[in-house]
Write a protein that holds these residues in place. Structure first.
Motif, mmCIF file in Angstrom:
data_model
loop_
_atom_site.group_PDB
_atom_site.id
_atom_site.type_symbol
_atom_site.label_atom_id
_atom_site.label_comp_id
_atom_site.label_asym_id
_atom_site.label_seq_id
_atom_site.Cartn_x
_atom_site.Cartn_y
_atom_site.Cartn_z
ATOM 1 N N TRP A 4 -101.604 -56.711 -53.411
ATOM 2 C CA TRP A 4 -102.189 -55.472 -53.930
ATOM 3 C C TRP A 4 -103.327 -55.804 -54.894
ATOM 4 O O TRP A 4 -103.275 -56.799 -55.624
ATOM 5 C CB TRP A 4 -101.149 -54.645 -54.677
ATOM 6 C CG TRP A 4 -100.010 -54.151 -53.838
ATOM 7 C CD1 TRP A 4 -98.952 -54.887 -53.379
ATOM 8 C CD2 TRP A 4 -99.822 -52.825 -53.345
ATOM 9 N NE1 TRP A 4 -98.103 -54.099 -52.639
ATOM 10 C CE2 TRP A 4 -98.608 -52.829 -52.601
ATOM 11 C CE3 TRP A 4 -100.543 -51.641 -53.464
ATOM 12 C CZ2 TRP A 4 -98.113 -51.690 -51.984
ATOM 13 C CZ3 TRP A 4 -100.048 -50.490 -52.850
ATOM 14 C CH2 TRP A 4 -98.850 -50.524 -52.120
ATOM 15 N N GLN A 5 -104.368 -54.956 -54.890
ATOM 16 C CA GLN A 5 -105.430 -55.062 -55.879
ATOM 17 C C GLN A 5 -105.155 -54.044 -56.982
ATOM 18 O O GLN A 5 -104.830 -52.877 -56.704
ATOM 19 C CB GLN A 5 -106.803 -54.782 -55.264
ATOM 20 C CG GLN A 5 -107.277 -55.846 -54.293
ATOM 21 C CD GLN A 5 -106.635 -55.710 -52.924
ATOM 22 O OE1 GLN A 5 -106.657 -54.630 -52.329
ATOM 23 N NE2 GLN A 5 -106.054 -56.800 -52.420
ATOM 24 N N VAL A 6 -105.255 -54.470 -58.223
ATOM 25 C CA VAL A 6 -104.964 -53.592 -59.346
ATOM 26 C C VAL A 6 -106.231 -53.390 -60.157
ATOM 27 O O VAL A 6 -107.041 -54.310 -60.332
ATOM 28 C CB VAL A 6 -103.838 -54.168 -60.232
ATOM 29 C CG1 VAL A 6 -104.207 -55.519 -60.806
ATOM 30 C CG2 VAL A 6 -103.459 -53.198 -61.348
ATOM 31 N N ALA A 7 -106.447 -52.151 -60.642
ATOM 32 C CA ALA A 7 -107.641 -51.832 -61.418
ATOM 33 C C ALA A 7 -107.286 -50.859 -62.522
ATOM 34 O O ALA A 7 -106.385 -50.024 -62.378
ATOM 35 C CB ALA A 7 -108.721 -51.227 -60.516
ATOM 36 N N VAL A 8 -107.998 -50.968 -63.640
ATOM 37 C CA VAL A 8 -107.844 -50.043 -64.762
ATOM 38 C C VAL A 8 -109.189 -49.366 -64.992
ATOM 39 O O VAL A 8 -110.191 -50.039 -65.246
ATOM 40 C CB VAL A 8 -107.399 -50.776 -66.043
ATOM 41 C CG1 VAL A 8 -107.276 -49.787 -67.208
ATOM 42 C CG2 VAL A 8 -106.083 -51.514 -65.828
ATOM 43 N N ALA A 9 -109.229 -48.054 -64.866
ATOM 44 C CA ALA A 9 -110.443 -47.274 -65.139
ATOM 45 C C ALA A 9 -110.384 -46.787 -66.584
ATOM 46 O O ALA A 9 -109.396 -46.159 -66.983
ATOM 47 C CB ALA A 9 -110.553 -46.107 -64.171
ATOM 48 N N MET A 10 -111.421 -47.073 -67.353
ATOM 49 C CA MET A 10 -111.456 -46.689 -68.761
ATOM 50 C C MET A 10 -112.161 -45.346 -68.936
ATOM 51 O O MET A 10 -112.932 -44.911 -68.078
ATOM 52 C CB MET A 10 -112.173 -47.766 -69.574
ATOM 53 C CG MET A 10 -111.616 -49.176 -69.406
ATOM 54 S SD MET A 10 -109.904 -49.342 -69.984
ATOM 55 C CE MET A 10 -110.154 -49.244 -71.773
ATOM 56 N N ARG A 11 -111.872 -44.679 -70.042
ATOM 57 C CA ARG A 11 -112.580 -43.444 -70.380
ATOM 58 C C ARG A 11 -112.993 -43.493 -71.850
ATOM 59 O O ARG A 11 -112.332 -44.137 -72.682
ATOM 60 C CB ARG A 11 -111.714 -42.219 -70.108
ATOM 61 C CG ARG A 11 -110.420 -42.150 -70.895
ATOM 62 C CD ARG A 11 -109.564 -40.964 -70.430
ATOM 63 N NE ARG A 11 -108.292 -40.900 -71.138
ATOM 64 C CZ ARG A 11 -108.098 -40.191 -72.246
ATOM 65 N NH1 ARG A 11 -109.100 -39.489 -72.775
ATOM 66 N NH2 ARG A 11 -106.914 -40.167 -72.839
ATOM 67 N N LYS A 12 -114.103 -42.820 -72.161
ATOM 68 C CA LYS A 12 -114.659 -42.863 -73.511
ATOM 69 C C LYS A 12 -114.192 -41.663 -74.324
ATOM 70 O O LYS A 12 -114.222 -40.524 -73.842
ATOM 71 C CB LYS A 12 -116.192 -42.887 -73.435
ATOM 72 C CG LYS A 12 -116.880 -43.108 -74.770
ATOM 73 C CD LYS A 12 -118.377 -43.236 -74.578
ATOM 74 C CE LYS A 12 -119.092 -43.381 -75.921
ATOM 75 N NZ LYS A 12 -118.682 -44.621 -76.623
ATOM 76 N N LEU A 13 -113.764 -41.936 -75.552
ATOM 77 C CA LEU A 13 -113.331 -40.882 -76.460
ATOM 78 C C LEU A 13 -114.498 -40.380 -77.307
ATOM 79 O O LEU A 13 -115.514 -41.070 -77.474
ATOM 80 C CB LEU A 13 -112.225 -41.410 -77.383
ATOM 81 C CG LEU A 13 -110.951 -41.927 -76.706
ATOM 82 C CD1 LEU A 13 -110.009 -42.503 -77.749
ATOM 83 C CD2 LEU A 13 -110.268 -40.814 -75.921
ATOM 84 N N ASP A 14 -114.331 -39.184 -77.840
ATOM 85 C CA ASP A 14 -115.370 -38.626 -78.712
ATOM 86 C C ASP A 14 -115.461 -39.384 -80.028
ATOM 87 O O ASP A 14 -116.540 -39.467 -80.627
ATOM 88 C CB ASP A 14 -115.073 -37.147 -78.997
ATOM 89 C CG ASP A 14 -115.196 -36.284 -77.760
ATOM 90 O OD1 ASP A 14 -115.941 -36.681 -76.829
ATOM 91 O OD2 ASP A 14 -114.537 -35.220 -77.691
#
Length: 331
Positions: free
Chosen positions: A78-88
């Motif tokens: 399996w390929q694993v990935a983490v998508a990040m998000r930006k906070l205010d």
């Protein structure tokens, strides 16, 4: 009719009954599901089956607000990935570090989990220091030619057990060390021990209602000591024979068989007895197990000795999460 033939016939009957149970309640859950405030919490998303028999080929989980870091488990194939998000605005990420980038989604893709098997996808999350909080993790299970979306979050006063496809849930203990209750209709935690034998805590015991002459008991064994132990025997007056069983893969099929040498409980570790794995088999029930009833079960450990439990009978096809927040890690 000899005992071996009778036991084989009973096991076949039980396997057929389990196979025909509706799978809607066997949803993706976080296991274990009770954490301490502000902790680095190791859990796993348990995928109990495919989508209408089709293999699972992807898993995506949305990381809830308040979780500032996540480390997913690597899985062969399996390929694993983490998508990040930006906070205010930046938040405390621990160890004196501030960050405005936090995990938004973790995904596993490219593998294939047969529809009749289960697996776990592990995560380590840095949780918020908010006693009594409940963290809902919406999960999308991708399958060959379709998907199952486990994303529903109960409204105020509603129970997750009323939802056909609830999101996975992590409960953060309150100041007393217990999980939050009465939020979104939450049930009391099954992580409070039902009984103890020496260093072994027995949590979340239950049996499934059945009209057949065979039944199963499921529970979690948590070893708080520094020495490994073994569950060597189980007994109950409600059945002619009580045996320790496990599910094993035989070709493309899963079969039940008696455990040779007992069920191990590692030092400082957890062993889950649950559908599809280790369990206690009741053979030759003297009367049907009816939902809402109770019966005694005595467990004997190699070192911790014997303890007698009061086993509640739940509905046919019940899963550990139906018992409210089952916690455990399969050994």
């Amino acid at each position: 009719m000899n005992r071996a033939f009778l036991a084989g016939a009973m096991l076949a009957t039980l396997a057929a009954a389990v196979a025909t149970q509706p799978s809607a309640r066997a949803h993706v859950v976080a296991d274990p599901a009770l954490a301490q405030p502000g902790s680095y919490f190791r859990t796993a998303l348990r995928v109990p089956h495919g989508c209408d028999g089709r293999p699972t080929t992807a898993l995506r989980v949305t990381i809830p607000d308040g979780v500032v870091s996540v480390t997913p488990q690597a899985k062969p194939g399996w390929q694993v990935a983490v998508a990040m998000r930006k906070l205010d605005r930046p938040v405390d990420a621990g160890h004196g570090r501030m960050t405005d980038m936090v995990p938004g989604e973790v995904s596993w893709t490219g593998g294939s989990l047969p529809g009749n098997l289960f697996d776990e996808f592990g995560l380590v999350l840095k949780l918020p220091a908010t006693p009594g909080a409940q963290l809902w993790l919406p999960v999308v299970q991708g399958c060959d030619g379709g998907e199952a979306r486990w994303e529903q979050i109960p409204a105020a006063g509603q129970s997750a057990h009323d939802l056909p496809r609830p999101a996975a849930l992590i409960r953060i203990a309150d100041s007393s060390g217990k999980p939050a209750m009465h939020q979104h209709g939450a049930q009391p935690s099954a992580t409070m021990p039902a009984a103890k034998a020496g260093d072994i805590a027995i949590e979340a015991p239950f049996a499934r209602a059945t009209p057949a002459r065979v039944g199963g008991v499921f529970l979690t064994l948590k070893n708080g000591g520094k020495a490994a132990d073994i569950l060597v025997r189980a007994a109950s007056p409600v059945a002619e024979h009580v045996e320790l069983h496990e599910h094993v893969k035989d070709g493309e099929a899963m079969r039940m068989r008696p455990v040779d040498g007992g069920i191990p409980v590692p030092a400082g570790g957890i062993t889950a007895l649950q559908p599809g794995g280790y369990h206690v088999m009741l053979i030759g029930l003297k009367q049907p197990l009816k939902e809402g009833s109770h019966f005694p079960l005595t467990l004997t450990f190699q070192k911790a000795g014997a303890v007698t439990l009061d086993i509640p009978v739940m509905k046919a096809g019940a899963m550990p999460d139906d018992h409210s927040g089952h916690s455990g890690h399969k050994h």
